[in-house]
Design a protein around this motif. Structure first.
Motif, PDB file in Angstrom:
ATOM      1  N   UNK A 112      -4.095 -18.072 -10.573  1.00 40.65           N
ATOM      2  CA  UNK A 112      -4.188 -19.456 -11.027  1.00 40.65           C
ATOM      3  C   UNK A 112      -5.157 -20.247 -10.150  1.00 40.65           C
ATOM      4  N   UNK A 113      -5.198 -19.901  -8.876  1.00 41.58           N
ATOM      5  CA  UNK A 113      -6.120 -20.588  -7.958  1.00 41.58           C
ATOM      6  C   UNK A 113      -7.571 -20.185  -8.164  1.00 41.58           C
ATOM      7  N   UNK A 114      -7.794 -19.208  -9.033  1.00 42.21           N
ATOM      8  CA  UNK A 114      -9.167 -18.896  -9.382  1.00 42.21           C
ATOM      9  C   UNK A 114      -9.685 -17.550  -8.945  1.00 42.21           C
ATOM     10  N   UNK A 115      -8.856 -16.693  -8.336  1.00 44.31           N
ATOM     11  CA  UNK A 115      -9.348 -15.394  -7.911  1.00 44.31           C
ATOM     12  C   UNK A 115      -9.614 -14.491  -9.117  1.00 44.31           C
ATOM     13  N   UNK A 116     -10.574 -13.599  -8.969  1.00 48.36           N
ATOM     14  CA  UNK A 116     -10.962 -12.661 -10.019  1.00 48.36           C
ATOM     15  C   UNK A 116      -9.782 -11.752 -10.366  1.00 48.36           C
ATOM     16  N   UNK A 117      -9.375 -11.698 -11.638  1.00 47.35           N
ATOM     17  CA  UNK A 117      -8.199 -10.896 -11.982  1.00 47.35           C
ATOM     18  C   UNK A 117      -8.379  -9.420 -11.650  1.00 47.35           C
ATOM     19  N   UNK A 118      -9.591  -8.902 -11.759  1.00 48.44           N
ATOM     20  CA  UNK A 118      -9.791  -7.477 -11.536  1.00 48.44           C
ATOM     21  C   UNK A 118      -9.748  -7.107 -10.058  1.00 48.44           C
ATOM     22  N   UNK A 119      -9.702  -8.118  -9.192  1.00 49.18           N
ATOM     23  CA  UNK A 119      -9.482  -7.857  -7.766  1.00 49.18           C
ATOM     24  C   UNK A 119      -8.014  -7.985  -7.393  1.00 49.18           C
ATOM     25  N   UNK A 120      -7.190  -8.334  -8.368  1.00 47.47           N
ATOM     26  CA  UNK A 120      -5.759  -8.551  -8.135  1.00 47.47           C
ATOM     27  C   UNK A 120      -4.960  -7.456  -8.834  1.00 47.47           C
ATOM     28  N   UNK A 121      -5.084  -6.247  -8.328  1.00 49.57           N
ATOM     29  CA  UNK A 121      -4.386  -5.110  -8.913  1.00 49.57           C
ATOM     30  C   UNK A 121      -3.708  -4.337  -7.791  1.00 49.57           C
ATOM     31  N   UNK A 122      -2.384  -4.304  -7.842  1.00 49.30           N
ATOM     32  CA  UNK A 122      -1.614  -3.659  -6.785  1.00 49.30           C
ATOM     33  C   UNK A 122      -0.620  -2.676  -7.395  1.00 49.30           C
ATOM     34  N   UNK A 123      -0.327  -1.622  -6.667  1.00 43.76           N
ATOM     35  CA  UNK A 123       0.680  -0.654  -7.097  1.00 43.76           C
ATOM     36  C   UNK A 123       1.571  -0.285  -5.922  1.00 43.76           C
ATOM     37  N   UNK A 124       2.710   0.305  -6.236  1.00 37.87           N
ATOM     38  CA  UNK A 124       3.644   0.785  -5.210  1.00 37.87           C
ATOM     39  C   UNK A 124       4.328   2.033  -5.750  1.00 37.87           C
ATOM     40  N   UNK A 125       4.996   2.747  -4.873  1.00 38.82           N
ATOM     41  CA  UNK A 125       5.701   3.968  -5.254  1.00 38.82           C
ATOM     42  C   UNK A 125       7.190   3.696  -5.426  1.00 38.82           C
ATOM     43  N   UNK A 126       7.810   4.393  -6.379  1.00 39.84           N
ATOM     44  CA  UNK A 126       9.264   4.377  -6.483  1.00 39.84           C
ATOM     45  C   UNK A 126       9.833   5.255  -5.370  1.00 39.84           C
TER      46      UNK A 126
END
Length: 366
Positions: free
Chosen positions: A324-338
């Motif tokens: 919402x603050x304006x960061x590029x969505x494609x730089x905001x991709x995170x994952x984690x392990x179960x």
């Protein structure tokens, strides 16, 4: 006589933005811009201002902020109500994670409910039109997700809890369910299983495709051939899991172990095994994914890959605020392990495939 402390608190003047500025030795403009998420303010300054403002008891006037910034400082979440068990496994912890992370940034959460399809899209459109949220968290992503397409067209920020077939302009947080499925197969292979079945979720969900790929990868890594007759899907409930397990047990060469994409379906395996005169954990092994409480109540407890739903909610909220603050969505991709949560539902094979087939036939499953 009134309580003195109460009287003092009730007549204390409201903390002003100038008070926060004086305490920090900065201008009122810096405080205002930090609290309103202007991009020219560094993250370090923003956090310092927020910590001081919170410690002093400063609360910005939401209406005035909205006029200045065009934002409500509210995250949106629409829960789908027409799918059995769609939200139940994670909802309370998930909401706690979102609201905790949002509150730390002086944001709030708006929650609505809707059936899927057109009603879901209408609900999102209404919330956008009424300016109830600055952006949305979209859980349980479909491979072709109309919610995402709508918000992209409206240029409204969003973050996916999951991934999609078309990742253009998408931010997301996701648990690597495919890695869990791979590890489940390898665990069963290490026990000595060679006939391993797979019961997937609904094909419309993107996670189902990923978890199927993970199962296949695990079989390849274990040096085992995939038997397509031991793979089935569309199991999102206990009853659907029971029916899918019955089909596998009734096959000519049934599995000695089964990997499930979701826990609710895996619980149905207990019912199917019981009908066939088999015991989960000794006669047939089961491993699943989700970590819902019911799995721990099963006898024996379900071996599953558990998801930290509170952590997921926190990370989704933080990503959405950054978006919402304006960061590029494609730089905001995170994952984690179960995380593997061992139970008693898996172990070395105690029966051969032929013996399991005999039990299923005697129970009238063939």
């Amino acid at each position: 006589m009134p309580n003195t402390k109460t009287a003092i608190l009730s007549t204390s003047p409201r903390v002003r933005i100038s008070d926060v500025a004086d305490a920090l030795g900065v201008t009122k403009g810096t405080v205002s811009r930090a609290l309103n998420d202007y991009p020219d303010i560094s993250e370090t300054t923003r956090r310092r201002v927020r910590r001081t403002a919170e410690a002093m008891g400063y609360r910005p006037l939401a209406q005035a902020q909205g006029i200045r910034t065009g934002r409500t400082r509210t995250l949106g979440l629409v829960l789908q109500t027409d799918i059995e068990g769609a939200q139940r496994p994670f909802l309370s912890d998930f909401l706690a994670g979102i609201t905790g992370a949002a509150s730390a940034e002086f944001w709030t959460l708006t929650v609505a409910t809707s059936a899927g399809g057109g009603e879901m899209l209408s609900t999102l459109q209404r919330l956008v039109n009424e300016r109830k949220s600055d952006g949305f968290i979209l859980p349980r992503t479909l491979s072709e997700d109309e919610r995402m397409k709508l918000l992209r067209e409206l240029e409204v920020p969003f973050v996916l809890y999951g991934r999609v077939a078309d990742p253009d302009r998408c931010a997301w947080f996701d648990i690597l369910g495919e890695e869990a499925m791979r590890d489940a197969v390898l665990r069963l292979a290490s026990h000595g299983h060679r006939r391993i079945g797979f019961v997937n979720g609904a094909a419309a969900y993107n996670f189902s495709q990923l978890r199927k790929e993970g199962f296949r990868a695990g079989m390849a890594d274990a040096g085992l051939a995939v038997d397509e007759t031991l793979m089935t899907g569309e199991a999102m409930s206990r009853n659907a899991g029971r029916e899918a397990t019955c089909r596998l047990l009734a096959s000519a060469d049934p599995p000695t172990a089964i990997v499930f994409a979701v826990d609710l379906a895996a619980l149905g395996a207990y019912d199917a095994a019981r009908s066939a005169g088999l015991a989960v954990g000794s006669d047939i092994s089961v491993i699943s994914y989700d970590g819902i409480p019911e799995g721990g109540w099963a006898r024996p407890p379900l071996t599953t890959f558990s998801v930290d739903s509170r952590m997921a909610g926190e990370r989704l909220a933080r990503i959405l605020i950054r978006r919402i603050r304006g960061e590029d969505p494609e730089s905001l991709r995170e994952t984690a392990l179960a995380e593997l949560q061992p139970g008693g539902s898996d172990g070395p094979p105690a029966m051969t495939s032929e013996e399991i087939a005999g039990r299923a036939a005697a129970a009238g499953m063939r």
